[in-house]
Write a protein that holds these residues in place. Structure first.
Motif, short mmCIF file in Angstrom:
data_model
loop_
_atom_site.label_atom_id
_atom_site.label_comp_id
_atom_site.label_asym_id
_atom_site.label_seq_id
_atom_site.Cartn_x
_atom_site.Cartn_y
_atom_site.Cartn_z
N VAL A 25 0.84 -1.20 0.00
CA VAL A 25 0.00 0.00 0.00
C VAL A 25 0.88 1.26 0.00
O VAL A 25 0.59 2.23 -0.71
CB VAL A 25 -0.97 -0.02 1.21
CG1 VAL A 25 -1.58 1.34 1.46
CG2 VAL A 25 -2.06 -1.06 0.98
N CYS A 28 1.73 2.28 -3.35
CA CYS A 28 0.65 2.27 -4.32
C CYS A 28 0.42 3.64 -4.97
O CYS A 28 0.36 4.66 -4.28
CB CYS A 28 -0.65 1.79 -3.64
SG CYS A 28 -2.03 1.73 -4.79
N THR A 29 0.27 3.63 -6.28
CA THR A 29 -0.01 4.87 -7.01
C THR A 29 -1.22 4.70 -7.94
O THR A 29 -1.34 5.39 -8.95
CB THR A 29 1.22 5.31 -7.85
OG1 THR A 29 1.58 4.23 -8.71
CG2 THR A 29 2.40 5.67 -6.97
N ARG A 30 -2.09 3.75 -7.59
CA ARG A 30 -3.24 3.48 -8.46
C ARG A 30 -4.12 4.72 -8.66
O ARG A 30 -4.72 4.89 -9.71
CB ARG A 30 -4.11 2.37 -7.86
CG ARG A 30 -3.52 1.00 -8.03
CD ARG A 30 -4.44 -0.03 -7.40
NE ARG A 30 -3.75 -1.30 -7.30
CZ ARG A 30 -4.19 -2.33 -6.59
NH1 ARG A 30 -5.32 -2.24 -5.91
NH2 ARG A 30 -3.52 -3.45 -6.55
N CYS A 31 -4.27 5.52 -7.61
CA CYS A 31 -5.06 6.77 -7.75
C CYS A 31 -4.03 7.90 -7.84
O CYS A 31 -3.48 8.32 -6.81
CB CYS A 31 -5.96 7.00 -6.54
SG CYS A 31 -6.85 5.54 -6.00
N LEU A 34 -4.34 11.10 -5.60
CA LEU A 34 -4.16 10.85 -4.17
C LEU A 34 -2.70 10.52 -3.85
O LEU A 34 -2.15 10.97 -2.84
CB LEU A 34 -5.05 9.71 -3.69
CG LEU A 34 -6.55 9.80 -4.00
CD1 LEU A 34 -7.32 8.79 -3.16
CD2 LEU A 34 -7.10 11.19 -3.76
N ARG A 38 -0.89 12.91 -1.10
CA ARG A 38 -0.85 12.38 0.27
C ARG A 38 0.50 12.67 0.92
O ARG A 38 1.53 12.76 0.24
CB ARG A 38 -1.09 10.86 0.25
CG ARG A 38 0.09 10.08 -0.32
CD ARG A 38 -0.22 8.61 -0.52
NE ARG A 38 0.91 7.91 -1.11
CZ ARG A 38 0.82 6.84 -1.90
NH1 ARG A 38 -0.37 6.33 -2.20
NH2 ARG A 38 1.89 6.28 -2.38
N LEU A 98 -10.64 4.01 1.77
CA LEU A 98 -9.41 4.46 1.08
C LEU A 98 -8.24 4.53 2.05
O LEU A 98 -8.43 4.84 3.23
CB LEU A 98 -9.59 5.87 0.50
CG LEU A 98 -10.55 6.09 -0.65
CD1 LEU A 98 -10.29 7.47 -1.26
CD2 LEU A 98 -10.45 5.02 -1.70
N ARG A 99 -7.04 4.33 1.52
CA ARG A 99 -5.83 4.42 2.33
C ARG A 99 -5.03 5.70 2.06
O ARG A 99 -3.93 5.87 2.57
CB ARG A 99 -4.95 3.18 2.07
CG ARG A 99 -5.32 2.07 2.98
CD ARG A 99 -5.50 0.72 2.25
NE ARG A 99 -6.47 -0.06 3.00
CZ ARG A 99 -7.80 0.11 2.87
NH1 ARG A 99 -8.30 0.95 1.98
NH2 ARG A 99 -8.64 -0.55 3.63
N CYS A 100 -5.59 6.58 1.26
CA CYS A 100 -4.97 7.89 1.00
C CYS A 100 -6.03 8.97 1.15
O CYS A 100 -7.21 8.75 0.85
CB CYS A 100 -4.40 7.95 -0.42
SG CYS A 100 -3.17 6.70 -0.75
N ASN A 115 -10.24 0.95 -6.71
CA ASN A 115 -8.79 0.75 -6.71
C ASN A 115 -8.30 0.20 -5.38
O ASN A 115 -7.39 -0.61 -5.32
CB ASN A 115 -8.06 2.09 -6.95
CG ASN A 115 -8.15 2.56 -8.38
OD1 ASN A 115 -8.54 1.80 -9.25
ND2 ASN A 115 -7.80 3.82 -8.61
N CYS A 116 -8.88 0.69 -4.29
CA CYS A 116 -8.39 0.36 -2.95
C CYS A 116 -9.06 -0.89 -2.37
O CYS A 116 -8.69 -1.34 -1.29
CB CYS A 116 -8.61 1.56 -2.03
SG CYS A 116 -7.25 1.83 -0.88
N TYR A 119 -7.07 -3.97 -1.13
CA TYR A 119 -6.38 -3.83 0.16
C TYR A 119 -7.37 -4.01 1.31
O TYR A 119 -7.06 -4.66 2.31
CB TYR A 119 -5.69 -2.47 0.25
CG TYR A 119 -4.73 -2.20 -0.88
CD1 TYR A 119 -3.81 -3.18 -1.28
CD2 TYR A 119 -4.74 -0.99 -1.57
CE1 TYR A 119 -2.93 -2.94 -2.33
CE2 TYR A 119 -3.86 -0.75 -2.61
CZ TYR A 119 -2.96 -1.73 -2.98
OH TYR A 119 -2.09 -1.49 -4.02
S1 SF4 Z 1 -6.31 5.17 -2.14
FE1 SF4 Z 1 -5.70 3.00 -2.13
S2 SF4 Z 1 -5.65 2.41 -4.30
FE2 SF4 Z 1 -5.65 4.66 -4.24
S3 SF4 Z 1 -3.46 5.23 -4.29
FE3 SF4 Z 1 -4.05 5.10 -2.13
S4 SF4 Z 1 -3.55 3.01 -1.49
FE4 SF4 Z 1 -3.56 3.04 -3.74
#
Ligand code: SF4
Length: 203
Positions: A25, A28-31, A34, A38, A98-100, A115-116, A119
């Motif tokens: 995580v 992670c740069t999927r979003c 964010l 972050r 969400l983690r961001c 996306n999240c 996780y």
């Molecule tokens: S919100 Fe989740 S999926 Fe999106 S960038 Fe952060 S960790 Fe990755």
């Protein structure tokens, strides 16, 4: 809060799985938006063998700074609710959809939530809680894949995998609408009753 012995798996094994996931995580740069805005990712915290998991919406400014979910004003209120139930914060496992942090604390987009999700599901399957509490509309609608309002979802149990899911209002909503404390307390009493627990006498 003793955990049911239905799925024995050591605490160490769960901690290891969660920290491997947290490392992924953190990268992670999927979003894209964010990931660029972050301070850090906010994975989750608490007992890796928790009987109860709390799922909120997304990190806010305080959480983004400290790297832990529910540490701002809403988190302080959540701590009071935890205490009123007779628990300690470290008894629970706490994470978010969400983690961001979404910039300006906007709502997570459906794409970001999707996306999240891997996780979140990883945390749920590792901790393997008997109960999940969804705090607020975003958590409830995303976890349960529904468009029902929180007013309709609260006050009853639903299922996610083998966990029983209870939805209630988000603590930040309670800060703005103190009258919603009553239904939240009713929801927590429902949870305690289902778990065969009694709430401690209120001070
Ligand atoms: S919100 Fe989740 S999926 Fe999106 S960038 Fe952060 S960790 Fe990755």
């Amino acid at each position: 809060m003793p955990r049911s012995e239905s799925r024995p798996r050591s605490r160490a094994a769960r901690e290891k799985a969660l920290s491997a996931l947290a490392e992924r995580v953190a990268q992670c740069t999927r979003c894209q938006e964010l990931a660029e805005t972050r301070t850090q990712t906010v994975f989750g915290v608490g007992n890796p063998q928790a009987q109860v998991m709390f799922v909120g919406e997304a990190p806010g400014a305080d959480e983004d700074k400290q790297g832990e979910p529910f540490v701002g004003r809403a988190g302080q209120l959540l701590n009071k609710i935890i205490e009123a139930c007779g628990w300690k914060r470290e008894d629970i496992y706490i994470c978010n959809i969400l983690r961001c942090r979404p910039p300006g604390n906007r709502n997570p987009s459906p794409k970001e939530a999707a996306n999240c999700r891997e996780y979140l599901d990883g945390q749920i399957s590792t901790v393997d809680p008997d109960y999940i509490v969804c705090w607020g509309t975003i958590a409830a609608q995303n976890l349960l894949d529904t468009t029902e309002t929180i007013g309709k979802l609260r006050g009853r149990f639903m299922e996610y995998g083998r966990a029983k899911v209870l939805c209630t209002y988000h603590p930040s909503y309670l800060l703005r609408n103190p009258s919603a404390k009553k239904p939240v307390w009713e929801d927590m009493q429902l949870l305690l009753k289902e778990m065969g627990l009694e709430p401690p006498p209120q001070k």
